[in-house]
Design a protein around this motif. Structure first.
Motif, mmCIF file in Angstrom:
data_model
loop_
_atom_site.group_PDB
_atom_site.id
_atom_site.type_symbol
_atom_site.label_atom_id
_atom_site.label_comp_id
_atom_site.label_asym_id
_atom_site.label_seq_id
_atom_site.Cartn_x
_atom_site.Cartn_y
_atom_site.Cartn_z
ATOM 1 N N TYR A 60 -93.966 -54.053 -47.783
ATOM 2 C CA TYR A 60 -92.715 -54.807 -47.559
ATOM 3 C C TYR A 60 -92.997 -56.192 -46.976
ATOM 4 N N LYS A 61 -93.812 -56.203 -45.935
ATOM 5 C CA LYS A 61 -94.146 -57.466 -45.291
ATOM 6 C C LYS A 61 -94.807 -58.417 -46.300
ATOM 7 N N LEU B 294 -84.255 -61.395 -39.595
ATOM 8 C CA LEU B 294 -84.395 -60.221 -38.729
ATOM 9 C C LEU B 294 -85.789 -59.612 -38.851
ATOM 10 N N HIS B 295 -86.326 -59.699 -40.050
ATOM 11 C CA HIS B 295 -87.683 -59.200 -40.280
ATOM 12 C C HIS B 295 -88.686 -59.960 -39.386
ATOM 13 N N SER C 175 -88.205 -58.940 -35.796
ATOM 14 C CA SER C 175 -88.757 -57.604 -35.575
ATOM 15 C C SER C 175 -90.287 -57.652 -35.472
ATOM 16 N N GLN C 176 -90.887 -58.480 -36.306
ATOM 17 C CA GLN C 176 -92.353 -58.634 -36.255
ATOM 18 C C GLN C 176 -92.784 -59.172 -34.899
ATOM 19 N N TYR D 261 -92.251 -56.496 -32.040
ATOM 20 C CA TYR D 261 -93.152 -55.339 -32.029
ATOM 21 C C TYR D 261 -94.605 -55.735 -32.308
ATOM 22 N N ALA D 262 -94.905 -56.988 -32.063
ATOM 23 C CA ALA D 262 -96.217 -57.511 -32.440
ATOM 24 C C ALA D 262 -97.381 -56.766 -31.787
ATOM 25 N N ASP D 263 -97.198 -56.308 -30.583
ATOM 26 C CA ASP D 263 -98.334 -55.662 -29.911
ATOM 27 C C ASP D 263 -98.153 -54.159 -29.783
ATOM 28 N N LYS D 264 -97.274 -53.604 -30.596
ATOM 29 C CA LYS D 264 -97.052 -52.152 -30.520
ATOM 30 C C LYS D 264 -97.585 -51.476 -31.783
ATOM 31 N N ALA D 265 -98.161 -50.319 -31.593
ATOM 32 C CA ALA D 265 -98.675 -49.588 -32.749
ATOM 33 C C ALA D 265 -97.540 -48.797 -33.389
ATOM 34 N N VAL D 266 -97.751 -48.413 -34.643
ATOM 35 C CA VAL D 266 -96.762 -47.585 -35.338
ATOM 36 C C VAL D 266 -96.850 -46.169 -34.772
ATOM 37 N N MET E 12 -92.229 -42.909 -36.581
ATOM 38 C CA MET E 12 -91.821 -43.799 -37.654
ATOM 39 C C MET E 12 -92.144 -43.267 -39.040
ATOM 40 N N LEU F 173 -103.539 -54.848 -32.568
ATOM 41 C CA LEU F 173 -102.460 -55.802 -32.847
ATOM 42 C C LEU F 173 -101.979 -55.558 -34.262
ATOM 43 N N THR G 263 -96.089 -53.379 -37.655
ATOM 44 C CA THR G 263 -95.145 -52.526 -36.937
ATOM 45 C C THR G 263 -93.702 -53.015 -37.071
ATOM 46 N N GLY G 264 -93.510 -54.304 -36.824
ATOM 47 C CA GLY G 264 -92.166 -54.873 -36.928
ATOM 48 C C GLY G 264 -91.600 -54.715 -38.326
ATOM 49 N N SER G 265 -92.488 -54.832 -39.338
ATOM 50 C CA SER G 265 -92.038 -54.692 -40.726
ATOM 51 C C SER G 265 -91.617 -53.259 -41.028
#
Lengths: 461, 76
Positions: free
Chosen positions: A151-152, A208-209, A212-213, A216-221, A225, B13, B17-19
């Motif tokens: 998606y990104k 918004l994308h 959101s990036q 949550y830039a420094d968070k893991a999935v 999710m 990093l 994640t945001g995506s």
């Protein structure tokens, strides 16, 4: 055996890589990709992609030894495309075709239980009259509940540059040159005008994308999710929403510099037809397999070659002219012509890691024949390029050259000289011929009646 | 080995994640968005008439649905 992996950009992909052996293109598929590859082939996805012209064909081969045997699962021989073009050479309509095709492939993959894991604009090429995927290893088995991994990438590679071109300036397609992995969404958000936020697709997929990036830039999935919150229906809706957003972008051609050239030019219909006949007779004499038409405008002369089944690239600096030509190519179902945006005074450079990921224009040559019609005065007068420089460059990229000399007396040259001092004492036919004769042998020479212009056929020495 | 790079916990990093999160947030919204858009288009075209660019429609049709069976990527 002479195996070369150095010229390819596939080195990032753990699934496999491209290499050449004795000049022929192959792809090694690694063991780690085995299950996905087998699913691609057995699920019917591969057959459907080929049937619909959405991916290049390949055959599995046994006669080539793997460059990296310890990781190799299979070697395939993909069909080669005639010319690799890059997104920063596409007009907005071409971007649109590539984006819609990518979404169509993604949807088709989902129908077969696979996901398009790679939505890179560099994997889509305009090949034989339509857009198609050139990377066979772009799919993996779909896991229900997991969002779209590409998606990104889709938003960065397609949506962001397209939105900027549509909303700000058509020439900003060149931004894809600066950001090799697509335009970062925060950059795109900053460039877009405020009113674009009122478009649902742009608001969500860009603004918004990007937010959101950042958040949550420094968070893991987290495990959470991937646990079923994003089902197959959601995925289809996402594809549909992206499709609508791509289609909503305005692709109208406005009056760019050259798109109206043939309507506003002063030379007669007769001289124009005469010039076409001369060019055609020169092409017939040489019978090239490949042609680059430099300064092709809307492709009037490129079409002479492509209609003969000669693979022709029609380069022009003006996105409007390229768009017009592209529409014509699609309408004619012309399988042998590719219109591209190119500024010859600053052509596409080699880019990426070690300058090896994207090739410079000259590295994608040489070509059998170059057409340089109504071009020399732009290079020599508008851009102050001496004939020596022009001849040396053309010598590097072709074997045969059809070039038109336009004298100072011509109204098009007079127009260029109107706004500047005439410092071009060497701009005359004698010095043109003597300089070009250093690199080329002049085979034919033909005046266009009633115009003072001369068309030459030359061969490199 | 987990071959999916997006789920590797060692990526400290992770710009993906945001995506991912936006997609989950959008999951509900998108259905509504697409439906609203379809109706909105109908309303607009009722008042303005259908002024779509037919050239563009033809191009899109080839790319979206494979409009022309004559063209294929098979050589020849």
């Amino acid at each position: 055996m002479n195996q070369d992996v150095s010229e390819f950009s596939s080195f990032r992909d753990p699934s496999g890589f491209l290499f050449k052996s004795e000049g022929i293109l192959f792809r090694q598929i690694n063991n780690s990709y085995k299950d996905d590859y087998e699913h691609l082939m057995s699920s019917g996805l591969y057959d459907d992609l080929i049937k619909q012209g959405l991916m290049v064909l390949h055959e599995e081969v046994l006669y080539i030894s793997a460059p990296q045997p310890s990781t190799a699962y299979k070697i395939i021989k993909p069909q080669e495309v005639d010319f690799i073009s890059y997104p920063y050479e596409w007009c907005l309509l071409q971007f649109r075709g590539a984006a819609l095709t990518t979404l169509r492939i993604a949807k088709l993959a989902l129908d077969h239980g696979m996901i398009l894991k790679d939505a890179s604009a560099y994997n889509i090429q305009f090949h034989r009259g339509r857009w198609c995927l050139i990377d066979t290893l772009s799919f993996e088995r779909y896991e229900e509940g997991k969002p779209w991994v590409a998606y990104k990438q889709f938003c960065q590679h397609f949506l962001a540059p397209m939105a900027i071109m549509a909303y700000k300036d058509i020439r900003l397609g060149l931004m894809s040159r600066l950001f090799i992995d697509g335009i970062p969404l925060d950059v795109a958000s900053k460039l877009m005008p405020f009113h674009s936020k009122f478009r649902f697709g742009l608001l969500t997929h860009l603004y918004l994308h990007a937010r959101s990036q950042k958040r949550y830039a420094d968070k893991a999935v987290s495990e959470d999710m991937k646990s079923g919150k994003f089902n197959q229906q959601s995925m289809l809706k996402l594809f549909e929403s992206l499709r609508q957003t791509v289609k909503s972008l305005n692709t109208k051609l406005d009056g760019t510099e050259w798109a109206n050239y043939y309507e506003s030019t002063n030379y007669s219909e007769k001289a124009f037809e005469e010039k076409k006949a001369i060019v055609e007779s020169f092409i017939d004499l040489v019978k090239p397999n490949t042609v680059w038409d430099l300064g092709a405008n809307i492709g009037e002369f490129s079409r002479i070659a492509s209609k003969k089944g000669i693979y022709t690239i029609a380069f022009d600096i003006d996105p409007g002219a390229v768009a017009k030509n592209y529409i014509q190519v699609r309408q004619d179902r012309d399988m042998y012509q590719l219109p591209l945006i190119m500024d010859l005074t600053n052509p596409s450079p080699a880019l990426g890691w070690a300058h090896q990921e994207r090739k410079a224009l000259v590295e994608r040559g040489p070509v059998d024949m170059v057409l340089a019609l109504a071009l020399i005065h732009h290079l020599a007068i508008s851009n102050n390029l001496p004939f020596e420089k022009i001849a040396k460059f053309l010598e590097k990229i072709c074997k045969y050259l059809i070039i038109e000399f336009i004298p100072k007396s011509d109204s098009q040259v007079a127009k260029l000289l109107k706004s500047r001092e005439d410092i071009f004492n060497d701009y005359n036919i004698i010095s043109f011929e003597s300089v070009f004769a250093q690199c080329f042998e002049i085979l034919k020479k033909h005046a266009i009646p009633g115009s003072g212009r001369i068309v030459y056929l030359m061969r490199i020495k | 080995m987990n071959s999916n790079i997006f789920f590797r916990p060692l990526l400290y990093l992770d710009p993906g994640t945001g995506s991912f999160i936006i997609q989950i947030l959008l999951a509900g919204l998108l259905g509504i968005g697409v439906a609203v858009k379809v109706y909105w288009k109908k309303i607009v075209s009722f008042f303005k008439g259908n002024k779509e660019d037919s050239n563009l429609d033809r191009l899109d049709e080839i790319d979206e649905y494979g409009g022309d069976p004559k063209i294929s990527n098979v050589d020849g």
